[in-house]
Design a protein around this motif. Structure first.
Motif, mmCIF file in Angstrom:
data_model
loop_
_atom_site.group_PDB
_atom_site.id
_atom_site.type_symbol
_atom_site.label_atom_id
_atom_site.label_comp_id
_atom_site.label_asym_id
_atom_site.label_seq_id
_atom_site.Cartn_x
_atom_site.Cartn_y
_atom_site.Cartn_z
ATOM 1 N N ALA A 1 4.042 9.321 -13.729
ATOM 2 C CA ALA A 1 4.030 8.208 -12.783
ATOM 3 C C ALA A 1 5.340 8.203 -12.000
ATOM 4 O O ALA A 1 6.398 8.462 -12.554
ATOM 5 C CB ALA A 1 3.858 6.898 -13.525
ATOM 6 N N ILE A 2 5.250 7.954 -10.706
ATOM 7 C CA ILE A 2 6.463 7.806 -9.896
ATOM 8 C C ILE A 2 6.377 6.519 -9.083
ATOM 9 O O ILE A 2 5.292 5.981 -8.865
ATOM 10 C CB ILE A 2 6.697 9.003 -8.930
ATOM 11 C CG1 ILE A 2 5.463 9.240 -8.064
ATOM 12 C CG2 ILE A 2 7.079 10.259 -9.698
ATOM 13 C CD1 ILE A 2 5.729 10.093 -6.838
ATOM 14 N N LEU A 3 7.549 6.047 -8.652
ATOM 15 C CA LEU A 3 7.603 4.863 -7.802
ATOM 16 C C LEU A 3 7.660 5.306 -6.354
ATOM 17 O O LEU A 3 8.478 6.148 -5.993
ATOM 18 C CB LEU A 3 8.873 4.075 -8.086
ATOM 19 C CG LEU A 3 8.940 3.160 -9.293
ATOM 20 C CD1 LEU A 3 10.223 2.352 -9.238
ATOM 21 C CD2 LEU A 3 7.736 2.246 -9.371
ATOM 22 N N VAL A 4 6.798 4.753 -5.533
ATOM 23 C CA VAL A 4 6.896 4.993 -4.098
ATOM 24 C C VAL A 4 6.817 3.661 -3.364
ATOM 25 O O VAL A 4 6.322 2.674 -3.901
ATOM 26 C CB VAL A 4 5.788 5.937 -3.558
ATOM 27 C CG1 VAL A 4 5.845 7.302 -4.235
ATOM 28 C CG2 VAL A 4 4.412 5.312 -3.722
ATOM 29 N N GLY A 5 7.317 3.647 -2.150
ATOM 30 C CA GLY A 5 7.283 2.428 -1.352
ATOM 31 C C GLY A 5 6.061 2.373 -0.459
ATOM 32 O O GLY A 5 5.103 3.123 -0.633
ATOM 33 N N ASP A 6 6.110 1.453 0.512
ATOM 34 C CA ASP A 6 5.055 1.342 1.518
ATOM 35 C C ASP A 6 5.323 2.278 2.690
ATOM 36 O O ASP A 6 4.488 2.443 3.567
ATOM 37 C CB ASP A 6 4.963 -0.095 2.029
ATOM 38 C CG ASP A 6 4.498 -1.063 0.947
ATOM 39 O OD1 ASP A 6 4.063 -0.601 -0.122
ATOM 40 O OD2 ASP A 6 4.574 -2.287 1.174
ATOM 41 N N LYS B 1 0.866 -1.190 0.000
ATOM 42 C CA LYS B 1 0.000 0.000 0.000
ATOM 43 C C LYS B 1 0.897 1.233 0.000
ATOM 44 O O LYS B 1 1.697 1.411 0.915
ATOM 45 C CB LYS B 1 -0.897 0.021 1.237
ATOM 46 C CG LYS B 1 -1.939 -1.071 1.246
ATOM 47 C CD LYS B 1 -2.839 -0.939 2.472
ATOM 48 C CE LYS B 1 -3.682 -2.194 2.645
ATOM 49 N NZ LYS B 1 -4.129 -2.380 4.027
ATOM 50 N N PRO B 2 0.758 2.083 -1.026
ATOM 51 C CA PRO B 2 1.665 3.221 -1.154
ATOM 52 C C PRO B 2 1.683 4.118 0.081
ATOM 53 O O PRO B 2 0.631 4.528 0.566
ATOM 54 C CB PRO B 2 1.140 3.968 -2.394
ATOM 55 C CG PRO B 2 -0.157 3.336 -2.769
ATOM 56 C CD PRO B 2 -0.209 2.002 -2.133
ATOM 57 N N GLN B 3 2.875 4.407 0.580
ATOM 58 C CA GLN B 3 3.123 5.372 1.667
ATOM 59 C C GLN B 3 2.248 5.108 2.894
ATOM 60 O O GLN B 3 1.829 6.033 3.581
ATOM 61 C CB GLN B 3 2.934 6.794 1.131
ATOM 62 C CG GLN B 3 3.941 7.084 0.033
ATOM 63 C CD GLN B 3 3.582 8.258 -0.838
ATOM 64 O OE1 GLN B 3 2.414 8.429 -1.221
ATOM 65 N NE2 GLN B 3 4.571 9.064 -1.197
ATOM 66 N N PHE B 4 2.027 3.829 3.164
ATOM 67 C CA PHE B 4 1.110 3.401 4.221
ATOM 68 C C PHE B 4 1.663 3.684 5.623
ATOM 69 O O PHE B 4 0.931 4.052 6.533
ATOM 70 C CB PHE B 4 0.834 1.909 4.044
ATOM 71 C CG PHE B 4 -0.088 1.311 5.041
ATOM 72 C CD1 PHE B 4 -1.445 1.635 5.037
ATOM 73 C CD2 PHE B 4 0.382 0.402 5.987
ATOM 74 C CE1 PHE B 4 -2.309 1.066 5.962
ATOM 75 C CE2 PHE B 4 -0.479 -0.172 6.917
ATOM 76 C CZ PHE B 4 -1.820 0.165 6.898
ATOM 77 N N THR C 1 15.601 2.572 3.778
ATOM 78 C CA THR C 1 15.875 2.184 2.388
ATOM 79 C C THR C 1 15.069 3.073 1.445
ATOM 80 O O THR C 1 13.890 3.332 1.698
ATOM 81 C CB THR C 1 15.494 0.714 2.102
ATOM 82 O OG1 THR C 1 14.094 0.541 2.358
ATOM 83 C CG2 THR C 1 16.283 -0.250 2.962
ATOM 84 N N PRO C 2 15.690 3.563 0.371
ATOM 85 C CA PRO C 2 14.945 4.354 -0.599
ATOM 86 C C PRO C 2 14.163 3.461 -1.574
ATOM 87 O O PRO C 2 14.446 2.277 -1.696
ATOM 88 C CB PRO C 2 16.050 5.095 -1.357
ATOM 89 C CG PRO C 2 17.230 4.178 -1.287
ATOM 90 C CD PRO C 2 17.109 3.422 0.020
ATOM 91 N N VAL C 3 13.183 4.031 -2.239
ATOM 92 C CA VAL C 3 12.493 3.391 -3.371
ATOM 93 C C VAL C 3 12.423 4.421 -4.489
ATOM 94 O O VAL C 3 11.896 5.515 -4.253
ATOM 95 C CB VAL C 3 11.058 2.951 -2.993
ATOM 96 C CG1 VAL C 3 10.333 2.402 -4.222
ATOM 97 C CG2 VAL C 3 11.049 1.932 -1.881
ATOM 98 N N PRO C 4 12.995 4.161 -5.653
ATOM 99 C CA PRO C 4 13.767 2.963 -6.012
ATOM 100 C C PRO C 4 15.176 3.003 -5.408
ATOM 101 O O PRO C 4 15.531 3.971 -4.733
ATOM 102 C CB PRO C 4 13.817 3.063 -7.538
ATOM 103 C CG PRO C 4 13.703 4.531 -7.839
ATOM 104 C CD PRO C 4 12.853 5.119 -6.758
#
Ligand SMILES: Nc1nc(=O)c2c([nH]1)NC[C@@H]1CN(c3ccc(C(=O)N[C@@H](CCC(=O)O)C(=O)O)cc3)C=[N+]21
Length: 290
Positions: free
Chosen positions: A245-250, A215-218, A264-267
């Motif tokens: 569009a961009i990549l984001v983590g949880d 779930k993005p940026q949860f 940790t970064p994403v990406p």
């Protein structure tokens, strides 16, 4: 408020180092074995995200001098046909690793397919034999993403023993195997999930917090303990208001980074480590099968 921000855990750099080491190892082994290591990647259907990952994996193989055998099937391919292909790959002497890209279309039984892979060629560590070895704390092929998380923690000499590790997410690909790997390293492990009550209360206890929920940026900064190690396993492609569009983590990086000691970064974090560990598993099985 602290004025500092977390130290970045650079998965991309470590993945490159691992791949460089593997390349050297292959150069030494290949004259003796008489062929390069081979990885077979099976993909079913046209999920664009999967296609990107598969391409990344094949490119990485080429860079190391490994052979890759891509098998791309139409979305309606039958279970029987896929099982037949896997059985052929099990017998194929050029193939050391077999990976079935997940998720599969819903008409397919992915567990049954994973059971068909010869355990010694199970580059993803998802065969019940390898999962069983993990439960027992024995050596065996390990799921790539959780193995990548452990390797990254090791590289930065982050103490795991005795620490409270909270894994958010209980998937068979990440959450469950990662919980077991952390336990093996003597962490106190909590696995939280979608039915967990008072999630923030639990994540705030984590010395090591791993977000693997999809779930993005949860996970936001208020859910993280000051000085924690924050590991982001999520990779979510989101479309911004300007249509880019961009990549984001949880993890919500903006709010977590000021609170955490490591992040940790994403990406550039766990994603590249996953690919590196897949190649590592394939080279291990190449070495072991001789
Ligand atoms: N059987 C199976 N095993 C897997 O290991 C598996 C899978 N199925 N299905 C899909 C997920 C996803 N996955 C990724 C691998 C590399 C990056 C990766 O290299 N990410 C880059 C960015 C890539 C980009 O720009 O899209 C990064 O985070 O820096 C991401 C995600 C493996 N998976």
């Amino acid at each position: 408020m602290r004025s500092t921000t977390a130290c970045l855990l650079n998965g991309k750099a470590l993945a490159e180092k691992i791949q460089g080491d593997l390349k050297e190892l292959i150069t030494i082994l290949q004259p003796k074995i008489g062929r390069p290591p081979g990885l077979a990647v099976l993909m079913v259907g046209d999920d664009p995200a999967s296609a990107v990952y598969v391409r990344n994996k094949e490119r990485a193989c080429a860079k190391l001098g490994m052979a890759s055998f891509g098998h791309h099937f139409p979305g309606q391919t039958s279970q029987t046909e896929l099982e037949k292909v896997i059985q052929e790959l099990n017998q194929d002497p050029r193939v050391d690793g077999i990976l079935v890209q997940l998720p599969l279309p819903p008409h397919l039984d992915s567990v049954a397919l994973l059971h068909t892979i010869a355990p010694e060629k199970d580059a993803d560590g998802l065969h019940p034999m390898n999962l069983g070895r993990l439960v027992r704390g024995e050596s065996g092929l390990r799921s790539c993403t959780p193995a990548g998380v452990m390797r990254l923690l090791e590289e930065y000499q982050i103490e795991v023993a005795g620490k409270h590790a909270v894994v958010v997410g209980r998937s068979i690909l990440v959450g469950k195997p990662l919980g077991l790997m952390l336990l093996k390293k003597n962490a106190t492990v909590t696995i939280a999930h979608s039915r967990t009550q008072n999630l923030a209360e639990i994540t705030r206890q984590a010395d090591i917090l791993i977000a693997a929920v999809g779930k993005p940026q949860f996970i936001t900064g208020d859910m993280v303990k000051q000085g924690a190690v924050a590991i982001d396993v999520g990779i979510n492609r989101i479309v911004k208001s300007d249509d880019n569009a961009i990549l984001v983590g949880d993890l919500d990086f903006e709010s977590v980074a000021p609170v955490a000691d490591y992040i940790t970064p994403v990406p550039g974090g766990i994603g590249p480590m996953t690919v590196a560990m897949l190649l590592y598993n394939t080279v291990l099985s190449y070495q072991d099968r001789q």
